[in-house]
Structure formats: structure tokens, C-alpha cells
Design a protein around this motif. Structure first.
Motif, PDB file in Angstrom:
ATOM      1  N   GLU A  33      21.369  38.397 -22.325  1.00 34.21           N
ATOM      2  CA  GLU A  33      21.577  39.669 -21.460  1.00 34.21           C
ATOM      3  C   GLU A  33      21.532  39.610 -20.087  1.00 34.21           C
ATOM      4  N   GLY A  34      20.881  38.481 -19.711  1.00 33.59           N
ATOM      5  CA  GLY A  34      20.649  38.311 -18.284  1.00 33.59           C
ATOM      6  C   GLY A  34      19.745  39.262 -17.867  1.00 33.59           C
ATOM      7  N   LEU A  35      19.664  39.475 -16.454  1.00 30.07           N
ATOM      8  CA  LEU A  35      18.684  40.595 -15.694  1.00 30.07           C
ATOM      9  C   LEU A  35      19.564  41.196 -14.795  1.00 30.07           C
ATOM     10  N   PRO A  36      20.377  42.249 -15.301  1.00 30.96           N
ATOM     11  CA  PRO A  36      21.289  42.895 -14.308  1.00 30.96           C
ATOM     12  C   PRO A  36      20.618  43.651 -13.115  1.00 30.96           C
ATOM     13  N   SER A  37      19.343  43.940 -13.219  1.00 31.85           N
ATOM     14  CA  SER A  37      18.809  44.766 -12.169  1.00 31.85           C
ATOM     15  C   SER A  37      18.329  43.721 -11.279  1.00 31.85           C
ATOM     16  N   LEU A  38      18.482  42.343 -11.411  1.00 29.11           N
ATOM     17  CA  LEU A  38      18.193  41.368 -10.419  1.00 29.11           C
ATOM     18  C   LEU A  38      19.452  40.477 -10.267  1.00 29.11           C
ATOM     19  N   ASN A  39      20.468  40.975 -10.595  1.00 31.67           N
ATOM     20  CA  ASN A  39      21.809  40.200 -10.489  1.00 31.67           C
ATOM     21  C   ASN A  39      21.697  38.863 -11.265  1.00 31.67           C
ATOM     22  N   VAL A  40      20.847  38.680 -12.144  1.00 27.19           N
ATOM     23  CA  VAL A  40      20.944  37.613 -12.914  1.00 27.19           C
ATOM     24  C   VAL A  40      21.783  37.279 -14.157  1.00 27.19           C
ATOM     25  N   ALA A  41      22.878  36.478 -14.060  1.00 24.88           N
ATOM     26  CA  ALA A  41      23.989  36.529 -15.229  1.00 24.88           C
ATOM     27  C   ALA A  41      23.363  35.808 -16.464  1.00 24.88           C
ATOM     28  N   PRO A  42      23.751  36.340 -17.602  1.00 23.29           N
ATOM     29  CA  PRO A  42      23.269  35.767 -18.758  1.00 23.29           C
ATOM     30  C   PRO A  42      23.723  34.223 -18.926  1.00 23.29           C
ATOM     31  N   GLY A  43      23.020  33.406 -19.393  1.00 19.74           N
ATOM     32  CA  GLY A  43      23.413  32.077 -19.863  1.00 19.74           C
ATOM     33  C   GLY A  43      22.093  31.106 -20.053  1.00 19.74           C
ATOM     34  N   PRO A  44      22.340  30.116 -20.833  1.00 20.76           N
ATOM     35  CA  PRO A  44      21.543  29.045 -20.872  1.00 20.76           C
ATOM     36  C   PRO A  44      20.746  28.461 -19.625  1.00 20.76           C
ATOM     37  N   GLU A  45      21.760  28.116 -18.971  1.00 22.13           N
ATOM     38  CA  GLU A  45      21.298  27.536 -17.623  1.00 22.13           C
ATOM     39  C   GLU A  45      20.325  28.436 -16.829  1.00 22.13           C
TER      40      GLU A  45
END
Length: 104
Positions: A33-45
Motif C-alpha cells: 500500500e505504501g505510505l501515501p501520507s508520507l508520499n511513499v510509493a508501494p513496492g518491495p524496494e
């Protein structure tokens, strides 16, 4: 290994298992899901940067490979292992189940 050392090892293993579970849950959340509130995109990396799984796994290995096997050993090795054990537990001194008598 004394009964007190056994209690500390059991306490630490329970804490580390809980920490590892939480860390993996956080990584899975970030991966999917990422962390939308911190502008972090989802992904394994991205997920590998969150959660602290490596730190949790390292603590488990440190306890199981370099401390627990030497508890009850005579001489300096046993004393050092006991001090290391108590320092590891002291990190969790505010946690439920910590005994102040375990302080280093």
C-alpha cells in the motif's frame, strides 16, 4: 544456565519474536500500500527501508549465536555472556515482564 538467565532469554525471545512480527507486518503494508501520507510509493524496494526486519533478525541471531550458548560457562566468557544478556534485556526495561533485578 541459571534459572534467572533462562527467564531473561525467554523474555528476550518473546520480545524479539513480537518485534519481528511487527516489522514484517510494516514491511508488507509498505510493499502493498505504501505510505501515501508520507508520499511513499508501494513496492518491495521501498518496503525494505521500513519495518526494521534486519535489526530484529540480527538481535535474534546475536542472542542465539553469541550469548545464550555461553551462559553458565566458567570464567570470563560466562561473565561476558551474562553482561551481554542483561544489557540486551535492559533495552526493554519499560516492557511488561521485565524484572528490575536483571539490570546490568
Amino acid at each position: 544456565m541459571t534459572p534467572e538467565q533462562t527467564a531473561i532469554v525467554d523474555f528476550l525471545r518473546a520480545r524479539y519474536a513480537s518485534s519481528l512480527h511487527t516489522s514484517r507486518s510494516i514491511q508488507n503494508l509498505v510493499a502493498t500500500e505504501g505510505l501515501p501520507s508520507l508520499n511513499v510509493a508501494p513496492g518491495p524496494e521501498t518496503a525494505s527501508q521500513f519495518g526494521g526486519v534486519h535489526a530484529a533478525e540480527t538481535r535474534i541471531r546475536f542472542l542465539d549465536e553469541t550469548v545464550a550458548p555461553y551462559l553458565g560457562t566458567a570464567g570470563p566468557t560466562g561473565r561476558i555472556a551474562d553482561i551481554q544478556l542483561r544489557l540486551l534485556a535492559w533495552e526493554h526495561r519499560d516492557a511488561h515482564g521485565y524484572d528490575e533485578g536483571w539490570a546490568p
